[in-house]
Design an enzyme around this catalytic site. Structure first.
Site, PDB file in Angstrom:
ATOM      1  N   LYS A 569      33.678  17.167  22.960  1.00 54.70           N
ATOM      2  CA  LYS A 569      35.071  16.781  22.718  1.00 54.70           C
ATOM      3  C   LYS A 569      35.712  17.884  21.889  1.00 54.70           C
ATOM      4  CE  LYS A 569      34.360  11.779  22.558  1.00 54.70           C
ATOM      5  NZ  LYS A 569      34.562  10.573  21.729  1.00 54.70           N
ATOM      6  N   ASP A 673      36.976  -1.155  25.294  1.00 57.96           N
ATOM      7  CA  ASP A 673      37.077  -0.606  26.657  1.00 57.96           C
ATOM      8  C   ASP A 673      35.701  -0.605  27.316  1.00 57.96           C
ATOM      9  OD1 ASP A 673      38.190   0.424  28.921  1.00 57.96           O
ATOM     10  OD2 ASP A 673      38.394   2.476  28.172  1.00 57.96           O
TER      11      ASP A 673
END
Length: 814
Positions: A569, A673
């Protein structure tokens, strides 16, 4: 441009069959209409009639988008056909057109036309278009280096081109000779004719990329300095100005023009001194031009947007003369804000050669029409006022109920969207994140109240409202909302929203050092971009020597000399200070998560920009794609020769997900999620829960979009999360039930695939009312009654009646 990356309708069905055509087709079952990404209707793809030969670009699949679109990404896939198909396009080219007559070959920023395609029949390969294209018609043209059969399924990603600009004509860019090196400020991606001037095309002034403050620096595209600028010297223009003409798709009502220009006066470059704009509405140029003079800035050398007010001029073409303020003038982007003009619907001289519309008379006519409309509206308002007044008091109570129900609609995070909830041992903490408006607002923007208003009881008559007013459930006493406490909101690197963490917890985390080591960037090898968001990107990389950086308690079964697959990331260099701060806080939180079924933070690169965090990645990718390529054991799998997964292995994978969620719930973290797209698969069906799903274009259809942005995974969300914005461990349990349903269906179908997004939201209203009319996901064919009962228990209306992850994990092991 980074938010203009949404599917335009091949896979979603918004593009109609009649708008998809091809040069030829092998059979009726391989016609153009079957060339939709991720669809397997007909024979599973578009296939041309003949074998594709090298250097033979006669075959193509064409898409008509009906209007101009800004296209930033394309996706391709071969003909899988349930494991029977063997055809795919290894390479392809793209041609595009704005008018259907002049076709342009796409080239990347290095001038190459061929795009690398697929290597098998099932994987979706996404390719960024750099530069992006502005087009109505797009053709995919398979390319081969040897004679072979090809088939394709495709998707286009982007958004509607609202500027309406179809071309700009300008003098060709020039070369600036600095003492140390030359700087080329020509329009290298212009798709029109280029000689001494540029005509009938679009290029770097409309590619969505803004030039750097220091144009002499190397660019992110590894191109030459000054790459993103088109520039001119006043020595080449005796009149003291550069003239650029802009042609539009129709007559428009223009409000502003924004010009992104360099102001690096140390190199004798400044924004323009003034601009004189002429407007052409029909065939003639208006006699009175518009003059605008921006404020001169000789203190700040940063590039900037100069906004020019166009005073609602009506035009189909604008010719602007930009006057030099110094030796050089450099532009990188020009955009227009406008609305389609009413006058464009009037007959043009071409439509009626005997009649020419007089401009002044037209303005008078429009004024009269507007006045008449206002008078009619006033009459209608007066007639309805009495009825409205009588109903206002009755509606007031309903508005109070609306306000309670729609206090928030939390936007999901594209990163590890966990909420760390502070709670007592006996109570669950609830998270309320305020709903945020997303700019720009458009006609398809939905206020949360629109969701609620679609439910019958909120659209009832006043008489009905008086008889029955449902009351939403209240939070239990002693269970504070985040809205009532100090909250630290963290912006994820690829997220559109945040962690929600009690400030006290964040303070405790901030007092500890990051328990991960710095990793040398040079030992990372880029393989593929997995996804991206507002502030960063996620890349798949190979890491060399990662074993030396692992702590002793982490079991790493890879030999020391072997490359390790990792997800990186990366925070963008232009991220603001808040994003950088949140990125470092995210690292601290991630470094505390240590469980065999949760993706681990392995190392970081934070000593220099760009900031990076390095996490595990599993060699078999995400669970959704893994299962969709497999079949259940049985006769069908034997016939198709497809790889299989046994029922016991499905249960084993589900149990690992439950185990990971049990660990998170023990820390009072809420994932928000949970889905198969956010679970990664390793060797021997090992599962680790991750967070990359929202940042991937592949799964944009799994999220309800507000103004084109993927924000809410409503098909996995509990009723209270959608209607009340409440996310708890109990809402994660609901999502686990949907995830288990996906697993037992081998991810062949999206949850509630028979319902539209709005029907899914309406169905949550049935759960709220609890009148036994709610629709549940059906029992999968492989699912025994005991497992389906577990799913149904996960979807109980009352959160307290849903099982805990400890109970779910124990039941799956049994």
């Amino acid at each position: 441009k980074c938010v203009c990356r949404y599917p335009l309708g091949m896979s979603g069905g918004q593009i109609q069959d009649e708008d998809i055509s091809a040069s030829s087709q092998w059979s009726e079952s391989t016609a153009a209409r079957y060339g939709r990404l991720d669809f397997e209707e007909g024979d599973g793809a578009w296939c041309p009639e003949i074998t594709v030969e090298p250097d033979n670009l006669k075959e193509f699949l064409q898409i008509d988008l009906r209007s101009l679109h800004f296209i930033t990404l394309v996706g391709t896939q071969g003909r899988h056909a349930g494991g029977i198909g063997n055809e795919f396009a290894q390479m392809y080219k793209i041609k595009y057109s704005r008018d259907g007559s002049r076709w342009i070959s796409w080239r990347n920023r290095q001038g190459e036309q061929v795009i690398e395609g697929n290597r098998n029949t099932y994987d979706i390969v996404l390719k960024d278009l750099e530069p992006p294209i502005i087009a109505r018609f797009v053709r995919f043209m398979p390319v081969t280096d040897h004679s072979m059969n090809v088939c394709m399924r495709v998707e286009l990603y982007g958004c509607e081109w609202l500027d309406g600009l179809v071309s700009y004509n300008a003098p060709a860019g020039e070369q600036m000779n600095l003492p140390s090196f030359p700087v080329y400020v020509n329009d290298s991606v212009y798709d029109g004719a280029v000689t001494h001037s540029m005509t009938e095309g679009l290029g770097q002034l409309t590619d969505g990329v803004f030039g750097l403050d220091d144009f002499t620096s190397s660019h992110v595209y590894k191109a030459w300095p000054g790459y993103d600028y088109v520039g001119w010297s006043n020595e080449s223009f005796p009149g003291g100005y550069v003239e650029i003409m802009f042609e539009f798709d129709r007559i428009r009502n223009f409000t502003t023009m924004k010009v992104h220009c360099s102001n690096m006066f140390s190199h004798h470059v400044k924004a323009f001194r003034q601009v004189l704009c002429h407007f052409r509405s029909e065939s003639d140029w208006e006699p009175s031009p518009l003059l605008f003079s921006p404020a001169v800035d000789e203190e700040n050398p940063s590039a900037r947007f100069v906004t020019v007010s166009l005073a609602n001029h009506m035009a189909s073409a604008i010719k602007c003369q930009f006057y030099f303020a110094d030796t050089w003038m450099l532009f990188s982007e020009i955009t227009f804000q406008s609305d389609t003009a009413i006058r464009s619907t009037l007959p043009s001289p071409e439509d009626d050669p005997t009649h020419k519309v007089d401009d002044s008379n037209t303005r008078i006519l429009i004024g009269c029409l507007v006045a008449i409309i206002f008078i009619l509206v006033a009459i209608i308002v007066i007639m309805l006022w009495r009825q409205v007044w009588q109903k206002m008091l009755e509606k007031a109570s309903r508005r109070m109920l609306d306000d309670e129900l729609i206090t928030s609609l939390s936007i999901q995070s594209e990163t590890f969207v966990y909420n760390h909830n502070q709670s007592s041992a006996a109570s669950e903490q609830e998270s309320n994140s305020p709903y945020e408006r997303i700019f720009p607002l458009g006609s398809d923007y939905q206020e949360p109240s629109r969701f609620i208003s679609k439910l019958p009881e909120f659209a009832q008559t006043s008489e009905e409202a008086g008889r029955h007013t449902p009351t939403p459930p209240r939070p239990q006493d002693g269970v504070p909302h985040y809205a009532e406490a100090d909250v630290v909101n963290l912006q994820g690197v690829t997220g559109s929203n945040t962690y929600a963490i009690p400030a006290l917890t964040m303070d405790l985390l901030s007092g500890k050092d990051v328990a991960v080591e710095e990793f040398p960037r040079k030992m990372l090898t880029f393989k593929e971009k997995l996804g991206e968001g507002q502030f960063g990107e996620v890349h798949l990389c190979e890491a060399e020597g990662m074993q030396k950086f692992m702590d002793k308690e982490f079991l790493f079964d890879v030999p020391e000399d072997q490359l390790v697959l990792v997800a990186v990331k990366m925070l963008r260099s232009d991220a603001n200070k808040n994003a950088r701060s949140d990125f470092l806080k995210e690292i601290k939180i991630m470094s505390r998560l240590k469980d065999p079924n949760i993706i681990r933070l392995l190392a970081v690169c934070i000593c220099s920009d760009p900031l990076c965090m390095i996490t595990e990645y599993m060699e078999n990718g995400d669970l959704n794609q893994f299962l969709s390529r497999h079949e259940p054991e049985g006769q069908l799998a034997l016939i198709s020769n497809a790889p299989t997964v046994s029922f016991s292995n499905l249960c084993y994978m589900a149990a690992q997900i439950a185990s990971g969620m049990k660990y998170l719930s023990s820390l009072n973290f809420v994932h928000r999620d949970l889905a198969t797209r956010n679970c990664l698969v390793g060797k021997n069906f090992t599962i680790k829960i991750a967070d990359f799903g929202m940042s991937r274009n592949l799964y944009s259809g799994d999220y309800y979009r507000i103004q084109g942005r993927a924000v809410l995974p409503i098909r996995w969300m509990s009723w209270e999360s959608i209607l009340l914005g409440k996310f708890t461990t109990a809402s994660d349990v609901w999502a686990f039930g949907v995830t288990l349903w996906e697993i037992l269906n081998f991810c062949k179908e999206q949850p509630y695939s028979q319902l539209t997004d709005e029907q899914v939201i309406e169905n949550t209203g049935e759960f709220f009312r609890d009148q036994k009319r709610q629709i549940y996901l059906p029992q999968p064919g492989l699912c025994p009654d005991s497992l389906y009962k577990m799913m149904l228990s996960c979807w109980r209306r009352n959160t307290k009646e849903r099982p805990s992850f400890q109970e779910i994990h124990r039941a799956l092991l049994e």
